[in-house]
Scaffold this active site. Structure first.
Site, short mmCIF file in Angstrom:
data_model
loop_
_atom_site.label_atom_id
_atom_site.label_comp_id
_atom_site.label_asym_id
_atom_site.label_seq_id
_atom_site.Cartn_x
_atom_site.Cartn_y
_atom_site.Cartn_z
N HIS A 204 -8.54 15.89 -37.60
CA HIS A 204 -8.23 14.71 -36.80
C HIS A 204 -8.03 15.17 -35.36
O HIS A 204 -7.56 16.29 -35.11
CB HIS A 204 -6.96 14.03 -37.32
N CYS A 235 -3.72 7.28 -37.01
CA CYS A 235 -2.83 8.18 -37.75
C CYS A 235 -1.60 7.37 -38.11
O CYS A 235 -0.88 6.91 -37.23
CB CYS A 235 -2.44 9.39 -36.90
#
Lengths: 295, 295
Positions: A204, A235
């Site tokens: 990520h 997230c």
């Protein structure tokens, strides 16, 4: 050459505020295939209470294109999910095990050791069914609850997964805290206990380290990288943060480094626009804003 | 250990739509020094018609803090700018030479060869004045007008700059198109023709390659990296694109890799909020949104 697993239909959409209808998910998957994706995490067979956005997994699998050479991956956490994924006709399964007890407890009220045992059971089923199975080790680079995660915990999950028949092991930076030194340490550790498995890495870009990590993993020799069209995914532990590394930005980086990915950048770029429209905000991928180079 | 040159007051603010008042620039520089910055590109001594946002260079230099160990860099393009920078009391100068003729023509109606000769004259002046001088080679990784730039052009500028007395040479990815393989090729080329110069690299994150490039440059052994608080700077050739690599995200990455930068992450993070308020939009740095790790 490095392969890219398209995870936008699962890890991307799972963490977006807007929930797309089945048809919109199928359209995303169809566009990804059109851009050259050969492995796509198309659905998650997790209890709908845990992940409501993925409740239509079976319906998605019923409608996705199934051309030769394209593999649809179903994410599973346990035997129940595995059975659903098999019934839905997935081409492969991805069994997720968190490396940290804090994450295992928060998500499944369990521990890493217990969930590794659950994965072992699923892996045995997959082996006897001849179904390709990956184990993704979540929170390998850090945990939102436990903080630092000892690499030995990641390696131990990898060891048990490989022994139980996992064909592929993925290290995942679930919350986007990892850096390139960790990438090499973890991949070295996995390689040592599982010399024959296919390796995969999942990043990520939450703190702008995701692409450096992907390059580090490629240079280490990883076989597959996960990424998400448009860089979607956000997230859940940092509401303002960006999501998975963006497929188009990753492909730009790798292809310009002379690395083939099998994906077609010109076909990838319009997918961001589709996603921005569908999700109602401008997705974080940068290439669609800046344009490819040379033009 | 790698050094970080803070370029937000110059390359950052130069490319923002909002023009900050002198006092706001001085405040930014003061905050950067408070976070540990020791080299700051504080002003640009370019003709105000070319870069109106930097027209107050002298006023900025009059008001910046000058603690021991902090060096204020003035950007110059020619002898006139150099004389202004010296009069304003800069600690060092950064002479910019584009590697591509297209960029040299668009910005200064000139060529790389002619502007290298201009830089040689400035370098001779700096040498006789005992002033530290850097040559930054703009568009080293690609040009918005010429497309690909032959690395031999970059190396030739570096060779002439070093011969003329440049103490430091920076390769700059002015439009954010570069990738790690280019970083190594260019730094190798510079090292070969200028074995004794200090090396520096300047990256933009326009296509999400900037942090991977910075890590590649660090791993190559570069001495200094440029970055910008908040990741401000945009890109005049791609209006929707993000700017310089963000200092706080770079420091997070490097420090978590075990590399000391001399900067204090906790003191850097609030600068993004100051810049967001001053510029009227949320600056692109990701760490201020996601939070440091471990928390």
């Amino acid at each position: 050459m490095v392969g890219i697993v398209e995870v936008s239909p699962r890890d991307g959409l799972q963490n977006e505020r807007a929930v797309l209808e089945t048809g919109a998910k199928v359209e995303l998957i169809t566009q990804a295939i059109g851009a050259g994706a050969t492995r796509i995490e198309s659905a998650s067979f997790v209890h709908p209470k845990l992940v409501p956005a993925m409740a239509d997994a079976e319906a998605v699998m019923e409608r996705v294109p199934r051309p030769e050479g394209v593999s649809h991956i179903g994410l599973v956490l346990n035997r129940r999910g595995y059975d659903r994924a098999v019934s839905a006709g997935v081409d492969e399964v991805n069994v997720v095990v968190p490396a940290s007890d804090g994450f295992a407890k928060a998500n499944q009220n369990s521990t890493t050791a217990e969930l590794t045992a659950v994965a072992e059971e699923v892996l045995a089923e997959a082996a006897s069914a001849g179904l390709f199975a990956t184990v993704t080790i979540a929170t390998s680079f850090g945990c939102p609850f436990d903080g630092e995660v000892d690499p030995a915990r990641v390696v131990e999950v990898a060891r048990r997964a490989a022994a139980a028949g996992a064909k592929e092991i993925a290290i995942a930076d679930t919350i986007g805290v990892g850096v390139p030194t960790q990438v090499r340490t973890l991949l070295d550790g996995v390689r040592e206990v599982a010399p024959d498995v296919i390796t995969r890495a999942h990043f990520h870009n939450t703190r702008n380290t995701g692409f450096a990590n992907a390059v580090a993993a490629y240079e280490w020799g990883v076989d597959w990288l996960d990424s998400s069209n448009g860089g979607i995914g956000g997230c859940p532990f940092a509401p303002a943060a960006t999501g998975n590394i963006a497929t188009e930005d990753l492909v730009y980086t790798l292809e310009r480094m002379g690395v083939r990915t099998g994906l077609d950048l010109a076909a990838l770029i319009p997918i961001a626009e589709y996603l921005s429209d569908a999700l109602g905000y401008r997705v974080p991928a940068l290439l669609p804003r800046a344009g490819a180079f040379p033009g």
